[in-house]
Enzyme design. Structure first.
Site, PDB file in Angstrom:
ATOM      1  N   GLY A  11      21.104  62.205 -14.612  1.00 39.93           N
ATOM      2  CA  GLY A  11      19.928  61.831 -15.395  1.00 39.93           C
ATOM      3  C   GLY A  11      18.692  61.766 -14.510  1.00 39.93           C
ATOM      4  CG  PHE A  35      23.721  62.107 -24.854  1.00 43.90           C
ATOM      5  CD1 PHE A  35      23.657  63.028 -25.902  1.00 43.90           C
ATOM      6  CD2 PHE A  35      23.061  60.895 -25.003  1.00 43.90           C
ATOM      7  CE1 PHE A  35      22.936  62.746 -27.060  1.00 43.90           C
ATOM      8  CE2 PHE A  35      22.338  60.608 -26.156  1.00 43.90           C
ATOM      9  CZ  PHE A  35      22.280  61.531 -27.185  1.00 43.90           C
ATOM     10  CG  LEU A  72      21.476  54.291 -12.990  1.00 44.17           C
ATOM     11  CD1 LEU A  72      22.209  53.428 -11.995  1.00 44.17           C
ATOM     12  CD2 LEU A  72      20.701  55.358 -12.244  1.00 44.17           C
ATOM     13  CB  THR A  91      27.169  54.421 -23.667  1.00 44.79           C
ATOM     14  OG1 THR A  91      27.633  55.629 -24.254  1.00 44.79           O
ATOM     15  CG2 THR A  91      26.736  54.682 -22.235  1.00 44.79           C
ATOM     16  CE1 TYR A 144      18.779  51.857 -23.114  1.00 42.24           C
ATOM     17  CE2 TYR A 144      16.949  50.327 -23.391  1.00 42.24           C
ATOM     18  CZ  TYR A 144      17.657  51.215 -22.601  1.00 42.24           C
ATOM     19  OH  TYR A 144      17.252  51.437 -21.297  1.00 42.24           O
ATOM     20  CE  LYS A 148      20.943  50.048 -20.607  1.00 41.87           C
ATOM     21  NZ  LYS A 148      21.410  50.589 -19.326  1.00 41.87           N
TER      22      LYS A 148
HETATM   23  P1  NAD Z   1      18.436  59.409 -18.608  1.00 43.27           P
HETATM   24  O1  NAD Z   1      18.695  59.547 -20.051  1.00 43.27           O
HETATM   25  O2  NAD Z   1      17.693  60.497 -17.899  1.00 43.27           O
HETATM   26  O3  NAD Z   1      19.803  59.177 -17.806  1.00 43.27           O
HETATM   27  C1  NAD Z   1      20.965  58.642 -18.359  1.00 43.27           C
HETATM   28  C2  NAD Z   1      22.135  59.481 -17.886  1.00 43.27           C
HETATM   29  O4  NAD Z   1      23.361  58.904 -18.391  1.00 43.27           O
HETATM   30  C3  NAD Z   1      22.092  60.917 -18.397  1.00 43.27           C
HETATM   31  O5  NAD Z   1      22.373  61.811 -17.348  1.00 43.27           O
HETATM   32  C4  NAD Z   1      23.168  60.953 -19.480  1.00 43.27           C
HETATM   33  O6  NAD Z   1      23.718  62.234 -19.651  1.00 43.27           O
HETATM   34  C5  NAD Z   1      24.163  59.944 -18.926  1.00 43.27           C
HETATM   35  N1  NAD Z   1      25.029  59.349 -19.949  1.00 43.27           N
HETATM   36  C6  NAD Z   1      24.655  58.816 -21.137  1.00 43.27           C
HETATM   37  N2  NAD Z   1      25.730  58.333 -21.793  1.00 43.27           N
HETATM   38  C7  NAD Z   1      26.803  58.547 -20.985  1.00 43.27           C
HETATM   39  C8  NAD Z   1      28.198  58.273 -21.099  1.00 43.27           C
HETATM   40  N3  NAD Z   1      28.698  57.683 -22.191  1.00 43.27           N
HETATM   41  N4  NAD Z   1      29.015  58.652 -20.082  1.00 43.27           N
HETATM   42  C9  NAD Z   1      28.526  59.276 -18.981  1.00 43.27           C
HETATM   43  N5  NAD Z   1      27.211  59.551 -18.825  1.00 43.27           N
HETATM   44  C10 NAD Z   1      26.361  59.207 -19.814  1.00 43.27           C
HETATM   45  O7  NAD Z   1      17.684  58.010 -18.440  1.00 43.27           O
HETATM   46  P2  NAD Z   1      17.101  57.274 -17.134  1.00 43.27           P
HETATM   47  O8  NAD Z   1      15.693  56.962 -17.418  1.00 43.27           O
HETATM   48  O9  NAD Z   1      17.461  58.008 -15.909  1.00 43.27           O
HETATM   49  O10 NAD Z   1      17.908  55.903 -17.198  1.00 43.27           O
HETATM   50  C11 NAD Z   1      18.991  55.604 -16.341  1.00 43.27           C
HETATM   51  C12 NAD Z   1      19.422  54.162 -16.572  1.00 43.27           C
HETATM   52  O11 NAD Z   1      18.355  53.274 -16.285  1.00 43.27           O
HETATM   53  C13 NAD Z   1      19.868  53.869 -18.013  1.00 43.27           C
HETATM   54  O12 NAD Z   1      20.990  53.013 -17.985  1.00 43.27           O
HETATM   55  C14 NAD Z   1      18.676  53.153 -18.593  1.00 43.27           C
HETATM   56  O13 NAD Z   1      19.049  52.272 -19.632  1.00 43.27           O
HETATM   57  C15 NAD Z   1      18.133  52.410 -17.379  1.00 43.27           C
HETATM   58  N6  NAD Z   1      16.707  52.117 -17.551  1.00 43.27           N
HETATM   59  C16 NAD Z   1      15.759  53.108 -17.432  1.00 43.27           C
HETATM   60  C17 NAD Z   1      14.423  52.797 -17.626  1.00 43.27           C
HETATM   61  C18 NAD Z   1      13.336  53.828 -17.491  1.00 43.27           C
HETATM   62  O14 NAD Z   1      12.175  53.515 -17.728  1.00 43.27           O
HETATM   63  N7  NAD Z   1      13.598  55.065 -17.101  1.00 43.27           N
HETATM   64  C19 NAD Z   1      14.041  51.494 -17.950  1.00 43.27           C
HETATM   65  C20 NAD Z   1      15.040  50.524 -18.087  1.00 43.27           C
HETATM   66  C21 NAD Z   1      16.355  50.847 -17.860  1.00 43.27           C
END
Ligand code: NAD
Ligand code: UDP
Length: 311
Positions: A11, A35, A72, A91, A144, A148
């Site tokens: 991701g 995903f 993550l 998830t 979500y 979380k």
């Molecule tokens: P993103 O969607 O780019 O990355 C999430 C990754 O998880 C993706 O590669 C997706 O394919 C994978 N994934 C999803 N469901 C899955 C499953 N069941 N099994 C295996 N892989 C799975 O999002 P991101 O911005 O990189 O976020 C990463 C993490 O950080 C997440 O947990 C998100 O909740 C948390 N987060 C991000 C932010 C932000 O602003 N970017 C803020 C708060 C929290």
């Protein structure tokens, strides 16, 4: 050399974390179901013999011997996590249970990527970790937010009941290179719209606020958190406390890109938080004076260059 599992490693944030951990001389297992992630995000790491990629869904058990786990895996953009809300909950909840079970069995440290969404539409501003939040348990964002929140509860109880070494960070809005052009979050949407000369879609009046953190600052905070001693469990906020309204963000992006795009106003989505800004005093105190280094202007320039190269 540590062996480290990064779930969601393909991701946006996960790919930056994998890269940094490899650069520091670790062995990294990147687990993802693709995903919202993409092989493109990690393609440049594939010739590193210490990098291993596993296609797997964390709602199914996974077995490996590792020293640390960064959990993550979870879609983070509202349009993607609302696409299949039940799967999003699974998830966060079943996935976290599987990863905690793994950490317990092999005595690994485990870090949870939690979120500022646990504060919901906050009544306290800025948000300290002691604030319990204001979440609608049956609203559009609840799959979500509650997922979380439940994951945080699982983490703290695996720690109390089974002595698992846990770390919870609450990540505030983070942006950077490798966000998908169709990610749907505000910074990528606005930049892509501005570069294509399309209308910039402001939801509501644009007076809602967010505080945007560049991904490198987050990765630094995550690694510092993982390296704290076993007494530190969190939750700890990791975010940039400089707050902007969405309207000001749109104007800034138009100015930097020199775009001729117009602003258009669309309905505000249900339960969209009106303001958000982290109190980062605990992070500063606990993580060796950690604080964000990259200003929004600097970060936006990098991301705009990135989107120019992919569009
Ligand atoms: P993103 O969607 O780019 O990355 C999430 C990754 O998880 C993706 O590669 C997706 O394919 C994978 N994934 C999803 N469901 C899955 C499953 N069941 N099994 C295996 N892989 C799975 O999002 P991101 O911005 O990189 O976020 C990463 C993490 O950080 C997440 O947990 C998100 O909740 C948390 N987060 C991000 C932010 C932000 O602003 N970017 C803020 C708060 C929290
Ligand atoms: N937003 C917007 N236009 C867009 C995408 C998002 O005005 O094209 C708004 C959205 O309503 C929210 C803010 O920008 O108030 C941040 O949205 P994002 O989806 O990036 O993150 P989150 O709401 O989860 O903080």
């Amino acid at each position: 050399m540590k062996r480290i599992l990064v779930t969601g490693g393909a991701g946006f944030i996960g790919s930056h974390l994998c890269e940094r951990l490899l650069n520091e001389g670790n062995e990294v297992i990147c687990l993802d179901n693709y995903f919202t992630g993409s092989k493109r995000n990690i393609i440049h790491l594939l010739n590193n013999p210490y990098f291993e990629v596993v296609r797997h869904d964390i709602t199914e058990a996974y077995y490996a011997e590792v020293d640390e786990v960064y959990n993550l895996a979870c879609p983070a953009s509202p349009i993607h996590y609302q696409h299949d809300p039940i799967k999003t909950i699974k998830t966060s909840v079943v996935g976290a249970t599987n990863m905690l079970g793994l950490a317990k069995r092999i005595n690994a440290k485990i870090l949870q990527a939690s979120t500022s969404e646990v504060y919901g539409d906050p009544n306290i501003h800025p948000q300290p970790e002691s604030y319990w939040g204001n979440v609608n348990p049956i609203g559009l964002r609840s799959c979500y937010d509650e997922g979380k929140r439940c994951a945080e509860s699982l983490f703290i109880n695996y720690h109390k009941q089974n002595n698992v070494r846990i770390k919870i960070i609450r990540i505030f809005n983070t942006y950077g290179t490798r966000m998908n052009t169709n990610d749907g979050r505000v910074i990528s949407n606005f930049i892509v719209q501005a570069l294509k000369g399309e209308d910039i879609t402001i939801y509501g009046k644009g007076n809602q606020t967010r505080s945007f953190q560049f991904v490198d600052d987050l990765v630094e905070g995550m690694i510092r958190m993982m390296n704290t001693d076993n007494t530190v469990t969190g939750p700890i906020n990791i975010g940039n406390p400089t707050e902007f309204s969405i309207l000001d963000l749109a104007k800034k992006i138009i100015e930097i890109t020199g775009s001729s795009s117009n602003l258009i106003f669309k309905p505000l989505p249900e339960d969209d938080p009106m303001q958000r800004k982290p109190d980062i005093s605990l992070a500063k105190k606990t993580l060796n004076n950690w604080e964000p280094k990259v200003s929004l202007d600097e970060g936006l320039l990098k991301v705009i260059e990135y989107f120019k190269s992919v569009l």
